[in-house]
Design a protein around this motif. Structure first.
Motif, PDB file in Angstrom:
ATOM      1  N   TYR B  16      45.780  43.093  24.989  1.00 25.06           N
ATOM      2  CA  TYR B  16      44.334  43.773  25.504  1.00 25.06           C
ATOM      3  C   TYR B  16      43.293  42.732  25.343  1.00 25.06           C
ATOM      4  CZ  TYR B  16      40.398  46.649  25.878  1.00 25.06           C
ATOM      5  OH  TYR B  16      39.387  47.474  26.227  1.00 25.06           O
ATOM      6  N   LEU B  19      43.440  41.790  29.042  1.00 22.88           N
ATOM      7  CA  LEU B  19      42.731  42.729  29.825  1.00 22.88           C
ATOM      8  C   LEU B  19      41.488  42.966  29.779  1.00 22.88           C
ATOM      9  CD1 LEU B  19      43.605  45.062  31.956  1.00 22.88           C
ATOM     10  CD2 LEU B  19      43.716  46.499  29.872  1.00 22.88           C
ATOM     11  N   SER B  20      40.781  42.559  28.569  1.00 23.85           N
ATOM     12  CA  SER B  20      39.248  42.677  28.304  1.00 23.85           C
ATOM     13  C   SER B  20      39.012  41.185  28.959  1.00 23.85           C
ATOM     14  CB  SER B  20      38.896  42.940  27.080  1.00 23.85           C
ATOM     15  OG  SER B  20      39.360  42.118  26.094  1.00 23.85           O
ATOM     16  N   PHE B  22      40.177  39.378  31.439  1.00 24.70           N
ATOM     17  CA  PHE B  22      39.853  39.797  32.990  1.00 24.70           C
ATOM     18  C   PHE B  22      38.427  40.595  33.346  1.00 24.70           C
ATOM     19  CE2 PHE B  22      40.284  43.307  36.014  1.00 24.70           C
ATOM     20  CZ  PHE B  22      40.472  42.763  37.317  1.00 24.70           C
ATOM     21  N   ASP B  23      38.386  41.610  32.570  1.00 36.39           N
ATOM     22  CA  ASP B  23      37.351  42.512  33.073  1.00 36.39           C
ATOM     23  C   ASP B  23      35.946  41.607  32.657  1.00 36.39           C
ATOM     24  OD1 ASP B  23      36.561  45.826  32.288  1.00 36.39           O
ATOM     25  OD2 ASP B  23      35.246  44.183  30.994  1.00 36.39           O
ATOM     26  N   ARG B  24      35.805  40.881  31.708  1.00 31.95           N
ATOM     27  CA  ARG B  24      34.671  40.250  31.451  1.00 31.95           C
ATOM     28  C   ARG B  24      34.352  38.942  32.265  1.00 31.95           C
ATOM     29  NH1 ARG B  24      31.820  43.627  28.201  1.00 31.95           N
ATOM     30  NH2 ARG B  24      32.926  45.189  27.639  1.00 31.95           N
ATOM     31  N   ALA B  26      35.346  38.849  35.381  1.00 35.21           N
ATOM     32  CA  ALA B  26      35.130  39.342  36.465  1.00 35.21           C
ATOM     33  C   ALA B  26      33.742  39.678  36.613  1.00 35.21           C
ATOM     34  CB  ALA B  26      36.084  40.602  36.881  1.00 35.21           C
ATOM     35  N   ASP B  27      33.006  40.208  35.526  1.00 35.80           N
ATOM     36  CA  ASP B  27      31.961  40.664  35.256  1.00 35.80           C
ATOM     37  C   ASP B  27      30.867  39.512  35.288  1.00 35.80           C
ATOM     38  OD1 ASP B  27      29.942  42.715  35.162  1.00 35.80           O
ATOM     39  OD2 ASP B  27      30.132  42.839  33.127  1.00 35.80           O
ATOM     40  N   ARG B  30      29.771  37.319  38.227  1.00 36.29           N
ATOM     41  CA  ARG B  30      28.656  37.686  39.368  1.00 36.29           C
ATOM     42  C   ARG B  30      27.458  36.939  39.149  1.00 36.29           C
ATOM     43  NH1 ARG B  30      29.790  43.336  37.769  1.00 36.29           N
ATOM     44  NH2 ARG B  30      31.975  43.457  38.739  1.00 36.29           N
ATOM     45  N   SER B  42      36.205  34.154  39.073  1.00 31.37           N
ATOM     46  CA  SER B  42      37.003  35.156  39.560  1.00 31.37           C
ATOM     47  C   SER B  42      38.515  34.754  39.670  1.00 31.37           C
ATOM     48  CB  SER B  42      36.659  35.716  41.038  1.00 31.37           C
ATOM     49  OG  SER B  42      35.203  36.067  41.000  1.00 31.37           O
ATOM     50  N   ALA B  45      39.567  35.096  36.126  1.00 36.80           N
ATOM     51  CA  ALA B  45      39.845  36.261  35.852  1.00 36.80           C
ATOM     52  C   ALA B  45      41.503  37.092  36.457  1.00 36.80           C
ATOM     53  CB  ALA B  45      38.900  37.320  36.451  1.00 36.80           C
ATOM     54  N   THR B  46      41.674  36.610  37.316  1.00 36.14           N
ATOM     55  CA  THR B  46      42.967  37.176  37.979  1.00 36.14           C
ATOM     56  C   THR B  46      44.123  36.448  37.461  1.00 36.14           C
ATOM     57  OG1 THR B  46      43.183  35.616  39.794  1.00 36.14           O
ATOM     58  CG2 THR B  46      42.065  37.357  40.250  1.00 36.14           C
ATOM     59  N   PHE B  49      44.574  38.443  34.043  1.00 30.90           N
ATOM     60  CA  PHE B  49      45.370  39.704  34.501  1.00 30.90           C
ATOM     61  C   PHE B  49      46.994  39.502  34.609  1.00 30.90           C
ATOM     62  CE2 PHE B  49      46.885  43.442  36.858  1.00 30.90           C
ATOM     63  CZ  PHE B  49      46.530  44.311  35.930  1.00 30.90           C
ATOM     64  N   GLU B  78      36.352  45.148  22.295  1.00 30.05           N
ATOM     65  CA  GLU B  78      34.953  45.554  22.835  1.00 30.05           C
ATOM     66  C   GLU B  78      33.674  45.158  22.038  1.00 30.05           C
ATOM     67  OE1 GLU B  78      34.789  46.963  25.907  1.00 30.05           O
ATOM     68  OE2 GLU B  78      36.675  46.146  25.995  1.00 30.05           O
TER      69      GLU B  78
END
Lengths: 214, 214
Positions: B16, B19-20, B22-24, B26-27, B30, B42, B45-46, B49, B78
Motif C-alpha cells: 500500500y 500504491l499510495s 504512485f498516487d501522490r 503522480a499528483d 503536476r 511521473s 510514480a510509474t 507502481f 492516507e
C-alpha cells in the motif's frame, strides 16, 4: 510525405496526450470504490507513461526537444481535461474508454498519412491494453444495479465527444502543418468527412459495447 | 523466522505504501515548473507502481489477496499523506526524497529479520532509482537562487519525519505480529533504539545532501 513540422507536431500532440492521460488516470484512480479497481486504473496510467517515454525518445531522435514539441498542445489538452473532469468513478471509466478511444481513432487515422516507422510507433502506443474489457465490465455491472445511471453516463459521453471535437478544431486552426497533413492525407474535404464518419462509427460501437446507446 | 501474519503484514504495508506513493507522486508531478520536471516525477510514480505489482504478486503467491493484506494500512498511510500534502513543487520533491527515504530505511531494517527471498524482494522494490540525485539538484538550485527557502524546507522535512513516526507508531500499536517481528528481530529495546538511531543518521545524511541541515 508529411513535412517535418507536421511530424513533430503529431508526435508532440500525442506525447502530451499520453503525459496528461497518465496524470488524469492516476488522479481518477483515486475514485475507485475498491483497491483492485484503483490498481487497475493506476496500471493503465503507467502504461500511458511508458507510451509517453517512447514518443519523447522518438522526438529526441528527430532532433526535437519533447517539451518544445509538446508545448503547443498543452493548453488545448488541459482545457479538454478541465472541462471533462469526472466527478464519479464511472465517469472516469467512461472517459478512459470513450474519450481516449476517440482520440486514439483520430491519431490512427492521421498515422496512415505518415512514414511506416512513425505509423508503427503510433499504432503501438495506441494499443488499448484491456481497457475496453475493463470499462464494459465496470459500466455494465453498475448500470444493471442502477439502470438510471445509463442516461446520465450517455449524456456524459456526449459531453466528452463535444469537448474533444472542439479542442481538436482549436488545435488544427492553430497548427497549419497538421491541418495540411490532414487535408492532403485524406485527399480533400470529402476525405475529411469520410475520416470523421469512421471515427463516429467506432465511437458508436463503444457506446453499444457499454450498453449506453439509446 | 517471522510468523506468516508478520510477513503478510509487512508485504501488505509495503504494497500500500507503493500504491499510495504512485498516487501522490503522480499528483505532485503536476506542480512541476517545467514539463521535463513533471515527466521526471511521473516516471518515479510509474516505478513505484511497478514495485506495487511485484509485491502484490508475492502476496498472491503466499495465498493472500493484496487488497486484504493492504487494508489494515490504508488509514495510517492516507493520514500520513493528507497531513503532509505538499503545497509547492519543492515540498513535493523533499517529500519524495526525505519522507520516502525514511520509510525505505525502516523497511530495509525490518527486512533483515525475514527470509532471504522476501528480503531480496524488499531491497529490490526500495531502490532509490536516481531520486536522490534529482532531489539534490532541484533543491540546491532553488535554495541557491532563493536562500530563504532553506529554513522553510528544513521545517517541512521535520514535519514529514514527525508524521511518519507518529503513523508508524499507530500501525505498530495495532499490528501485534509486526511489533513482535520488530522487537524479536532487533533482540530487545536496546536493539530497537539502535535501529531508530541508524534511521535517524541516514535521515541526517539526506538533509546534508540537500543542504538543509542547520
Amino acid at each position: 510525405m508529411p513535412s517535418p513540422e507536421a511530424l513533430v507536431d503529431l508526435l508532440g500532440a500525442l506525447a502530451y496526450g499520453e503525459l496528461s492521460a497518465f496524470d488524469r488516470l492516476a488522479d481518477d484512480a483515486r475514485m475507485a470504490p475498491t483497491l483492485p479497481g484503483r490498481a487497475e486504473m493506476s496500471a493503465m496510467a503507467t502504461v500511458e507513461f511508458g507510451h509517453y517515454e517512447r514518443l519523447a525518445a522518438r522526438l529526441r531522435e528527430l532532433g526535437s526537444a519533447p517539451e518544445e514539441a509538446m508545448e503547443p498542445f498543452v493548453a488545448a489538452l488541459e482545457s479538454y481535461h478541465s472541462l471533462t473532469t469526472p466527478s464519479t468513478w464511472l465517469e472516469g471509466v467512461v472517459k478512459a474508454y470513450v474519450g481516449d478511444g476517440m482520440a486514439a481513432d483520430f491519431y490512427r487515422e492521421v498515422a496512415t498519412f505518415v512514414d511506416a516507422s512513425t505509423r508503427a510507433l503510433i499504432n503501438e502506443v495506441l494499443t488499448d491494453g484491456g481497457r475496453a474489457e475493463f470499462a464494459v465490465r465496470e459500466v455494465r455491472a453498475a448500470v444493471s444495479a442502477q439502470p438510471a445511471l445509463a442516461g446520465r453516463l450517455a449524456l456524459w459521453a456526449r459531453r466528452l465527444v463535444g469537448e474533444a471535437i472542439s479542442q481538436t478544431q482549436h488545435v488544427l486552426a492553430d497548427r497549419d502543418a497538421l491541418m495540411v497533413l490532414l487535408v492532403s492525407g485524406t485527399g480533400d474535404l470529402t476525405g475529411v468527412a469520410g475520416l470523421i464518419g469512421r471515427i463516429t462509427d467506432r465511437h458508436e460501437d463503444r457506446m453499444i459495447a457499454l450498453g449506453l446507446n439509446s
